[in-house]
Design an enzyme around this catalytic site. Structure first.
Site, PDB file in Angstrom:
ATOM      1  N   GLU A 423       0.826  -1.210   0.000  1.00  0.00           N
ATOM      2  CA  GLU A 423       0.000   0.000   0.000  1.00  0.00           C
ATOM      3  C   GLU A 423       0.858   1.257   0.000  1.00  0.00           C
ATOM      4  O   GLU A 423       0.594   2.208   0.737  1.00  0.00           O
ATOM      5  CB  GLU A 423      -0.944   0.011   1.211  1.00  0.00           C
ATOM      6  CG  GLU A 423      -1.921  -1.139   1.189  1.00  0.00           C
ATOM      7  CD  GLU A 423      -3.003  -1.062   2.268  1.00  0.00           C
ATOM      8  OE1 GLU A 423      -2.939  -0.157   3.127  1.00  0.00           O
ATOM      9  OE2 GLU A 423      -3.901  -1.909   2.245  1.00  0.00           O
ATOM     10  N   GLU A 499      -4.026  -9.073   0.671  1.00  0.00           N
ATOM     11  CA  GLU A 499      -4.455  -8.810   2.054  1.00  0.00           C
ATOM     12  C   GLU A 499      -5.968  -8.851   2.056  1.00  0.00           C
ATOM     13  O   GLU A 499      -6.606  -8.183   1.231  1.00  0.00           O
ATOM     14  CB  GLU A 499      -3.931  -7.446   2.486  1.00  0.00           C
ATOM     15  CG  GLU A 499      -3.812  -7.304   3.977  1.00  0.00           C
ATOM     16  CD  GLU A 499      -3.088  -6.014   4.354  1.00  0.00           C
ATOM     17  OE1 GLU A 499      -1.935  -5.804   3.925  1.00  0.00           O
ATOM     18  OE2 GLU A 499      -3.704  -5.208   5.070  1.00  0.00           O
TER      19      GLU A 499
END
Ligand code: GAL
Length: 808
Positions: A423, A499
């Site tokens: 991210e 994720e």
């Protein structure tokens, strides 16, 4: 003087002789918390400093304090619109500031023609290393493996001093990073003519049923050398051999050795071979090395997804942070092995080291126990998430850190993919696309055999700017509603749930009314174990299951997270005293939450799962609606309350929770017996489970994870202590205080109850149970024998447990 002699003896015992090469773990250090400008000097007096054993985490002993690293921030990736006070974000433990470590090096007398290396498996953080008062080098990133050649700084006739200065800045992490020399430090003494450190690269480029080709490339220091290599199977039998006579033209020697009838490595059969290599100059043995490897083939394709040894395999994975709960970040093999043992029973087959380099011990265990591994590097590139994060180092260090990650770990068969980041805010804009290309190319240069992913959350952006298209494997964090679109847009033809879920729950806590929803908060700062609560950016496990089951191009998932970890107490980031996460499938003590059985019912295809929730002690809720959920691999089950059927529920084929869990939403509480009977598809009784309303707390039940541990001074026995009534039923709401005493050949190490709001420190031998349970850690000494744990609590029958430690 006595101490000195003792230190020397320990060092000698630790020396592992591998031909001419000595490897010793530097375990005994002096430690000082705080700045000390003279501490790097050779003659500095450190006698008053604390004696510590490395691996060591200086901050885990607490106390918890809400002022530590209090971050007043707007968390962009959590969609926050304004800055608020986040107290427990990094665990509220005292990891900020400077710490110094010092130790003596005892070296063999004859160091002529020798090379001396000092290796660190990680040091948290901003390490500066000094030998005899001279700076050898530095390493800012706390998760990086690194080493220095200190041959020129060593003096044979004097005591040599290693001093390490570490410093953790505030606002440098999004979770508890730990502090100190939290991984192993080693001294290696070898001949100048020797294998280069991390110089071996073993691959298996050709595999079929009858034969595998093992390619070993070895970098060597020294010109005129030859290598003798033997390949041993798991029983130690030689199955291949090579003698390489040719003079090395460059500093790399390549060998290709055939292994007949190879046994392939897989999670189901983690079969390992060893390459035993000896390096000669003329007839003189100069160095030797043992490299463990597996023979296995990995392939990623649009038509089949991920294949291991030709078999389509989905990642049934979990993300793990590196802290080990009550012992913090100090790496410990027994603690890691316990985690993996619990995950094996879950049916999990893969680990993602979020969001940094894994410990070498964890990789060794994954090789041995059979877990696929996604090895990650960074949580930040050039654009910050936290003010003092990796963004400060990216330009100067990113390449070096990636190179070390790959070189130190590339021979582990468990690693099947690299991750260049998580991210990273560089997903926005074009510069980040360039950074991705640059990093991915470094991974490819260092290891052409494995693909690279990044966990992406800015899905719209990476679809537009080309970031997602460049990657070998596009990884999406959450955003299941965008999977379809991303799959269409990206060229790769497959997608990884890098994720998933971020469902939150507290073990043994159930909230009413039972409703699904994001960011739910309660006055007690706990989350409900009906497993219906998640974050504004995340989802329920079932939303992922649908993707995994219905879309063949989704190659698997990594659930956030396998175990709770210190810091990031979402959804209570702004509430004190929350100081650890609620995301875990297991709590911080490693005790499975209900969610464990939901995943187990899908992932563990060997054993049956039949789990019922909530507990059945609801004094005051008599006659009120108290839904009952069942997690099972069977398709239908019938529920009985005090013998009265509440009806049969069947898993539905339609999307929704009913496809994966059986739910009785209208059941009313009455004390007594809750019984569930699962049926197979022919309608036969397949399994039964009963829970009852417990009466008063009466005794303490002790259950060790193992009865015999190793007398190596590091092994741990994890003992679960449960409060039970006079009939032995768990008292699921008990909060009794327990006290611990360890006698004999072991020591009390730590205790943890899994309560994310508890401010009790882990290293005092007393703690309250959380919803009836906690876990005590007993550590072995370096002498074998009997160990006795005594657990007492007011109004409870005292319990004793004997375990044993034996010499390795
Ligand atoms: C993700 C992030 C993780 C963790 C998680 C919590 O966005 O990658 O590190 O913060 O959210 O849900």
């Amino acid at each position: 003087m006595r101490k000195r002699i003792l230190g020397f003896l320990i060092l000698l015992i630790n020396l592992q002789l591998s031909s001419q090469t000595l490897i010793s773990e530097l375990e005994s250090w002096r430690f000082y918390k705080g700045e000390n400008p003279a501490a790097f000097k050779r003659g500095f007096d450190d006698k008053t400093w604390e004696k510590v054993k490395v691996p060591h985490d200086w901050a885990i002993y607490g106390p918890f304090n809400k002022e530590i690293d209090k971050q007043i921030v707007r968390i962009e990736q959590n969609n926050e619109t304004k800055a608020t006070e986040k107290t427990g974000r990094t665990g509220a433990l005292p990891f900020i500031g400077v710490g110094w470590y010092r130790t003596n090096l005892k070296l063999p007398e004859d160091l002529d023609h020798k090379k001396v290396l000092l290796t660190f498996d990680g040091a948290m953080s901003n390490a500066e290393v000094y030998i005899n008062g001279k700076k050898v080098g530095e390493r800012p990133y706390g998760y990086s493996y690194f080493y220095f050649d200190i041959s020129d700084l060593i003096e044979t006739d004097k005591e040599n001093i290693v001093a390490v200065r570490l410093e953790n800045q505030e606002f440098s992490s999004r979770w508890y990073p730990g502090a100190g020399l939290y991984r192993k430090v080693k001294l290696i003494v070898k001949d100048k003519i020797s294998f280069k450190h991390w110089g071996h690269y073993v691959t298996t480029p050709f595999i079929d049923k009858n034969r595998a080709e093992v390619s070993i490339k070895s970098e060597v220091n020294g010109d005129s050398v030859r290598i003798l290599t033997k390949i041993l199977n798991a029983d130690g039998k030689m199955v291949g051999m090579n003698e390489f006579h040719q003079k090395a033209f460059s500093n790399e020697i390549a060998q290709n050795i055939a292994v007949k009838d190879p046994i392939l490595w897989s999670p189901e059969n983690p079969y390992l071979y060893r390459a035993v290599m000896k390096l000669y100059s003329g007839e003189v043995l100069k160095d030797s090395a043992v490299v463990r490897f597996g023979i296995r083939e990995i392939n990623y394709s649009a038509s089949k997804g991920f294949e291991l040894n030709g078999k389509i395999t989905k990642f049934k994975g979990v993300c793990l942070h590196h802290d080990l709960g009550p012992i913090g970040t100090a790496v410990n093999r027994a603690a890691l092995k316990r985690q993996l043992t619990i995950l094996k029973d879950l049916g999990c087959n893969a680990i993602r080291s979020s969001h940094n380099m894994p410990s070498l011990e964890q990789l060794e265990l994954c090789d041995e126990m059979g877990f696929l591994f996604l090895a990650e590097s960074f949580d930040e590139w050039k654009k910050p998430k936290v003010k003092n994060g990796y963004n400060q180092y990216f330009d100067d260090w990113a390449e070096k850190d990636v190179v070390n990650l790959v070189r130190a770990t590339r021979n582990h068969p468990c690693i099947v993919m690299w991750s260049a980041g998580n991210e990273v805010p560089d997903q926005w804009g074009h510069e980040g696309v360039g950074r991705l290309k640059w990093l991915q190319d470094i991974f490819h240069r260092e290891d052409p055999t494995r693909p690279v992913t990044v966990g992406m959350d800015q899905v719209k952006s990476v679809m537009e700017n080309g970031f997602g298209a460049i990657l070998d494997i596009p990884g999406l964090n959450y955003r299941v509603h965008l999977y379809e679109e991303a799959y269409e847009q990206f060229p790769q033809g497959l997608l990884l749930g890098s994720e998933t879920a971020s469902t939150v729950s507290s073990r043994g806590v159930y909230k009413f009314p039972v409703e699904a929803g994001p960011q739910k908060q309660y006055d007690d700062l706990q989350s409900s174990s009906y497993d219906l609560e998640f974050c504004s950016w995340s989802n329920l496990p079932e939303d992922d299951f649908v993707m995994q089951d219905d879309k063949p191009w989704v190659i698997g998932e990594f659930v956030w997270t396998g175990f709770d970890y210190l810091g990031e107490p979402t959804p209570y980031d702004e509430f004190w005293p929350s100081r650890s996460s609620y995301f875990g499938i297991c709590d911080l003590a490693g005790i499975p939450k209900d969610r464990y059985y939901l995943y187990r019912s899908r992932w563990n295809t060997e054993d049956n799962t039949l789990h019922v929730l909530p507990h059945w002690n609801w004094e005051g809720r008599e006659g009120e609606i108290t839904p009952v959920f069942v997690y099972t691999n069977f398709n239908s089950a019938e529920l009985f309350i005090n013998g009265k059927s509440q009806g049969v529920k069947k898993k539905s084929k339609e999307p929704g929770l009913q496809r994966y869990r059986l739910m009785w939403m209208e059941t009313k509480y009455e004390p007594g017996t809750l019984k569930v009977i699962a049926y197979d598809d022919q309608g036969n009784i397949a399994a039964e489970k009963t829970i009852v309303t417990a009466s008063k707390p009466h005794a303490i039940k002790l259950e060790p994870d193992r009865k015999i541990i190793q007398a190596d001074g590091n092994d741990l026995c994890y003992v679960t202590a449960s409060i039970v009534d006079s009939k032995g039923n768990l008292c699921p709401t008990a909060s009794s205080r327990l006290n611990f005493k360890v006698e004999g050949k072991g020591e009390f190490r730590a205790v943890c109850n899994g309560d994310a709001t508890s401010l009790e420190v882990f290293h005092e031998p007393t703690m309250k149970v959380f919803n009836g349970k906690l876990v005590v850690l007993v550590e072995s000494l370096k002498v074998s024998g009997e160990i006795e744990l005594t657990v007492s609590g007011e109004g409870l029958k005292t319990s004793k447990l004997k375990i044993y430690s034996s010499l390795p």
